[in-house]
Motif scaffolding. Structure first.
Motif, PDB file in Angstrom:
ATOM      1  N   THR A  10      38.910 -47.420  -2.877  1.00 17.95           N
ATOM      2  CA  THR A  10      38.069 -46.232  -2.698  1.00 17.95           C
ATOM      3  C   THR A  10      37.201 -46.040  -3.945  1.00 17.95           C
ATOM      4  OG1 THR A  10      39.758 -45.193  -1.312  1.00 17.95           O
ATOM      5  CG2 THR A  10      38.057 -43.763  -2.279  1.00 17.95           C
ATOM      6  N   HIS A  11      35.935 -45.765  -3.683  1.00 15.78           N
ATOM      7  CA  HIS A  11      34.982 -45.588  -4.782  1.00 15.78           C
ATOM      8  C   HIS A  11      34.181 -44.304  -4.554  1.00 15.78           C
ATOM      9  CE1 HIS A  11      35.637 -49.843  -5.933  1.00 15.78           C
ATOM     10  NE2 HIS A  11      35.618 -50.079  -4.618  1.00 15.78           N
ATOM     11  N   GLU A  12      33.696 -43.735  -5.653  1.00 18.14           N
ATOM     12  CA  GLU A  12      32.799 -42.590  -5.598  1.00 18.14           C
ATOM     13  C   GLU A  12      31.490 -42.942  -6.313  1.00 18.14           C
ATOM     14  OE1 GLU A  12      34.373 -38.983  -7.048  1.00 18.14           O
ATOM     15  OE2 GLU A  12      36.048 -38.900  -5.595  1.00 18.14           O
ATOM     16  N   SER A  13      30.401 -42.366  -5.792  1.00 15.45           N
ATOM     17  CA  SER A  13      29.082 -42.658  -6.371  1.00 15.45           C
ATOM     18  C   SER A  13      28.174 -41.447  -6.174  1.00 15.45           C
ATOM     19  CB  SER A  13      28.467 -43.899  -5.728  1.00 15.45           C
ATOM     20  OG  SER A  13      27.173 -44.155  -6.260  1.00 15.45           O
ATOM     21  N   SER A  14      27.078 -41.411  -6.952  1.00 12.67           N
ATOM     22  CA  SER A  14      26.100 -40.318  -6.847  1.00 12.67           C
ATOM     23  C   SER A  14      24.670 -40.838  -6.668  1.00 12.67           C
ATOM     24  CB  SER A  14      26.155 -39.448  -8.117  1.00 12.67           C
ATOM     25  OG  SER A  14      25.862 -40.225  -9.261  1.00 12.67           O
ATOM     26  N   ARG A  15      24.532 -42.121  -6.457  1.00 13.66           N
ATOM     27  CA  ARG A  15      23.186 -42.705  -6.325  1.00 13.66           C
ATOM     28  C   ARG A  15      22.656 -42.436  -4.920  1.00 13.66           C
ATOM     29  NH1 ARG A  15      21.662 -49.115  -7.290  1.00 13.66           N
ATOM     30  NH2 ARG A  15      19.397 -48.923  -6.929  1.00 13.66           N
ATOM     31  N   VAL A  16      21.469 -41.817  -4.862  1.00 11.49           N
ATOM     32  CA  VAL A  16      20.857 -41.509  -3.562  1.00 11.49           C
ATOM     33  C   VAL A  16      19.752 -42.501  -3.246  1.00 11.49           C
ATOM     34  CG1 VAL A  16      19.680 -39.754  -2.188  1.00 11.49           C
ATOM     35  CG2 VAL A  16      21.447 -39.077  -3.841  1.00 11.49           C
ATOM     36  N   GLY A  17      18.768 -42.634  -4.141  1.00 14.03           N
ATOM     37  CA  GLY A  17      17.638 -43.524  -3.906  1.00 14.03           C
ATOM     38  C   GLY A  17      17.736 -44.800  -4.690  1.00 14.03           C
ATOM     39  N   LEU A  18      16.703 -45.637  -4.558  1.00 13.65           N
ATOM     40  CA  LEU A  18      16.704 -46.929  -5.227  1.00 13.65           C
ATOM     41  C   LEU A  18      16.641 -46.782  -6.733  1.00 13.65           C
ATOM     42  CD1 LEU A  18      14.297 -48.953  -2.894  1.00 13.65           C
ATOM     43  CD2 LEU A  18      16.779 -49.184  -3.088  1.00 13.65           C
ATOM     44  N   ASP A  19      15.946 -45.749  -7.228  1.00 13.93           N
ATOM     45  CA  ASP A  19      15.811 -45.562  -8.673  1.00 13.93           C
ATOM     46  C   ASP A  19      16.811 -44.507  -9.126  1.00 13.93           C
ATOM     47  OD1 ASP A  19      15.068 -45.405 -11.267  1.00 13.93           O
ATOM     48  OD2 ASP A  19      13.034 -44.650 -10.917  1.00 13.93           O
ATOM     49  N   PRO A  20      17.899 -44.902  -9.808  1.00 13.94           N
ATOM     50  CA  PRO A  20      18.901 -43.898 -10.202  1.00 13.94           C
ATOM     51  C   PRO A  20      18.414 -42.952 -11.287  1.00 13.94           C
ATOM     52  CG  PRO A  20      19.441 -46.040 -11.140  1.00 13.94           C
ATOM     53  CD  PRO A  20      18.282 -46.265 -10.232  1.00 13.94           C
ATOM     54  N   ALA A  21      17.348 -43.313 -12.015  1.00 19.57           N
ATOM     55  CA  ALA A  21      16.833 -42.463 -13.093  1.00 19.57           C
ATOM     56  C   ALA A  21      15.479 -41.874 -12.724  1.00 19.57           C
ATOM     57  CB  ALA A  21      16.726 -43.268 -14.386  1.00 19.57           C
ATOM     58  N   ALA A  22      15.264 -41.625 -11.430  1.00 22.50           N
ATOM     59  CA  ALA A  22      13.952 -41.164 -10.983  1.00 22.50           C
ATOM     60  C   ALA A  22      13.654 -39.750 -11.439  1.00 22.50           C
ATOM     61  CB  ALA A  22      13.865 -41.250  -9.460  1.00 22.50           C
TER      62      ALA A  22
END
Length: 549
Positions: A47-59
């Motif tokens: 099980t993993h957790e993440s917060s990336r929504v779009g292609l650019d994580p630093a947008a």
């Protein structure tokens, strides 16, 4: 783009939305948004957790479209309903995932001007600095490797066209992709059409530069001097002879004065000498042209400054129709005595500044003279209408420039009024009176009313000459004695350039006595002859109305 290419092989897995938040940042003139999410998924047995929504994580946050709002609404709905969402996971590293694997084209297009145009400007600046520091940015004019005017202008055209299109094309795409009103789409499309025209012009100049590439120009002597004759020899390739008639190989030596004191440049041709060139074929299919020119005794140095303007001597190749196809710089030099600082034998013949303060007197006519007495009538200006009434003889001057100014001022009036009408709820009259936008529109409307109704009239009455400047906003009248028509003169008011043709507009002035202050009677009239014609008509009108008392 790189991230989109990378995630194309990632695998889709279901994920649980843990949280979703839409943050906003209020700026000076706009508000930007950013969606923040947290989700959990299972990949490769863990099980993993993440917060990336779009292609650019630093947008970060932005307001380009409604991408952030849509994803916030979608994630919030899935969290509230307990429904899973699809995430894309890297099979080689399951800790890496993304919710939206698609490119945000609107944001990518918005970044194009910054990525391409400004990068190009920086590279161009580095190239200029390198040439300046290495000493390759200029030098003595080399006749053997002379560059044509098309070769020089194509670079400027391409740089300007690419800069214009690099900004206008992406901006127009953003307007057309978004929900902008139709008038905004039409407005930005105008800039696209201009960009296409600039690209077409740059391409034509490049073709012209290619045709004359490799053309050698030789002057004998190498630096022609004022007051002497010189010969010119051109070696042209076969592709450069497309627009040249076999019976009319024409060359022209022309002196131009270039005004480069402002943000742009304006040039005018002050003298020209045209010659027929002797053409001889060469072994490669091209031709060698030969011609001889004589320089005036007061010819200034090429590249020097006279009367506040730069001097350009050009050797022009003319087409069969007489138009200039390309030109080459001619390294004309003054005579040694003049260039050493000796007093000039005569002032500059082409000094425009000497004309501004020059008053050309118009002599009074004899008793009983009428306009029909002239042997060769002077040209009557089209913008002047004559109306004879029972109590006066009146001239009405067309105010085309003011009408155009009124029409142009209506454009921001319509735009600002439309923005206020569509911006939201209507404000009260008290709030509107305190708005700078309202006062700006009111000022523009007053200017439109004045410029659209402005009139300039000149009347010859039995008791004097009346000049009237009036509009719906104000009225100003001044009366002069009839004797002032014996002290008329015209003076240059302004000039107007259209291509290489320049029209001088003269205004008619009058004095109540032989000396003393003067008053302007007319607006600008095209050419000195038009001002003289109006003056003679005024004098004739006085003679026609004389003797009533």
């Amino acid at each position: 783009m790189s991230a989109a290419w990378e995630v194309r092989s990632w695998q889709a897995v279901p994920a649980e939305v843990l949280s979703s938040q839409l943050t906003s940042n209020q700026g000076s003139d706009s508000t930007t948004y950013a969606v923040q999410a947290r989700y959990r998924y299972t990949a490769a047995g863990r099980t993993h957790e993440s917060s990336r929504v779009g292609l650019d994580p630093a947008a970060g946050s932005d307001n380009i479209g409604d991408w952030h709002q849509q994803w916030h609404a979608r994630l919030s709905s899935a969290r509230d309903r307990g429904q899973p969402v699809t995430v894309w996971v890297d099979p080689a590293d399951p800790t890496r995932s993304v919710l939206d694997p698609h490119i945000r084209w609107a944001k990518t297009i918005f970044h194009l001007p910054f990525a391409l145009v400004f990068t190009g400007v920086g590279l161009g600046a580095l190239w200029v600095f390198w040439r300046a520091l290495s000493g390759r940015d200029g030098g003595v004019l080399d006749a053997a490797v002379a560059r044509s005017s098309a070769s020089r202008s194509q670079r400027v055209l391409w740089v300007f066209a690419l800069f214009w299109c690099g900004i206008s094309f992406p901006m127009a795409a953003l307007f057309w992709m978004g929900g902008s009103p139709w008038w905004a789409k039409v407005f930005v499309s105008v800039f696209v059409v201009i960009g296409i025209g600039l690209l077409t012009l740059a391409w034509r100049q490049s073709v012209l530069a290619w045709r004359f590439a490799g053309t050698s120009v030789r002057f004998v002597p190498a630096s022609p001097q004022a007051g002497e004759s010189f010969e010119v020899e051109l070696a042209l390739a076969s592709r450069a002879l497309q627009n040249s008639a076999p019976a009319g190989r024409r060359l022209r030596l022309a002196q131009y004065r270039v005004d480069d004191s402002g943000s742009g440049t304006q040039e005018r041709q002050v003298e020209a000498f045209e010659r027929a060139a002797t053409a001889m074929p060469d072994m490669a299919g091209g031709e060698r042209w030969h011609a001889r020119f004589e320089l005036p005794a007061d010819a200034p140095t090429h590249g020097g400054r006279r009367s506040g303007e730069r001097v350009d001597w050009r050797l022009e190749i003319l087409t069969a129709e007489g138009a200039v196809e390309v030109s080459y710089d001619v390294p004309v030099q003054e005579t040694p005595a003049r260039s050493a600082g000796h007093p000039m034998a005569a002032p500059d013949r082409f000094d425009r500044r000497a004309l501004w303060g020059h008053e050309e007197a118009i002599p009074p006519r004899h008793e009983g003279w009428s306009a029909g007495d002239a042997s060769s009538p002077l040209p009557w200006p089209d913008q002047v209408q004559v109306v004879e009434q029972s109590d006066a003889w009146e001239m009405r001057f067309r105010q085309s420039g003011w009408r155009w100014a009124a029409a142009l001022a209506m454009v921001p009036v319509v735009v600002l009024s439309g923005l206020r009408w569509t911006s939201g709820p209507r404000a009260s009259w008290s709030d509107a009176l305190g708005s700078c936008l309202w006062w700006g529109v009111a000022f523009l409307l007053l200017f439109v009313l004045h410029a659209g109704t402005r009139q300039w009239r000149l009347r010859v009455r039995d008791d004097g000459v009346e000049r009237e400047l009036a509009s719906w906003m104000w009225r100003r009248t001044r009366v002069f004695p009839l004797a002032s028509l014996d002290h008329l003169f015209h003076k240059l008011l302004y000039t107007q350039s259209s291509g290489r043709a320049t029209t001088a507009f003269h205004a008619l002035h009058a004095r109540e006595a032989a000396s003393g202050p003067s008053v302007r009677l007319t607006p600008g009239l095209p050419g000195a002859a038009s001002a003289v014609a109006v003056a003679q008509a005024l004098q004739a009108a006085r003679e026609h109305r004389a003797g009533r008392f």
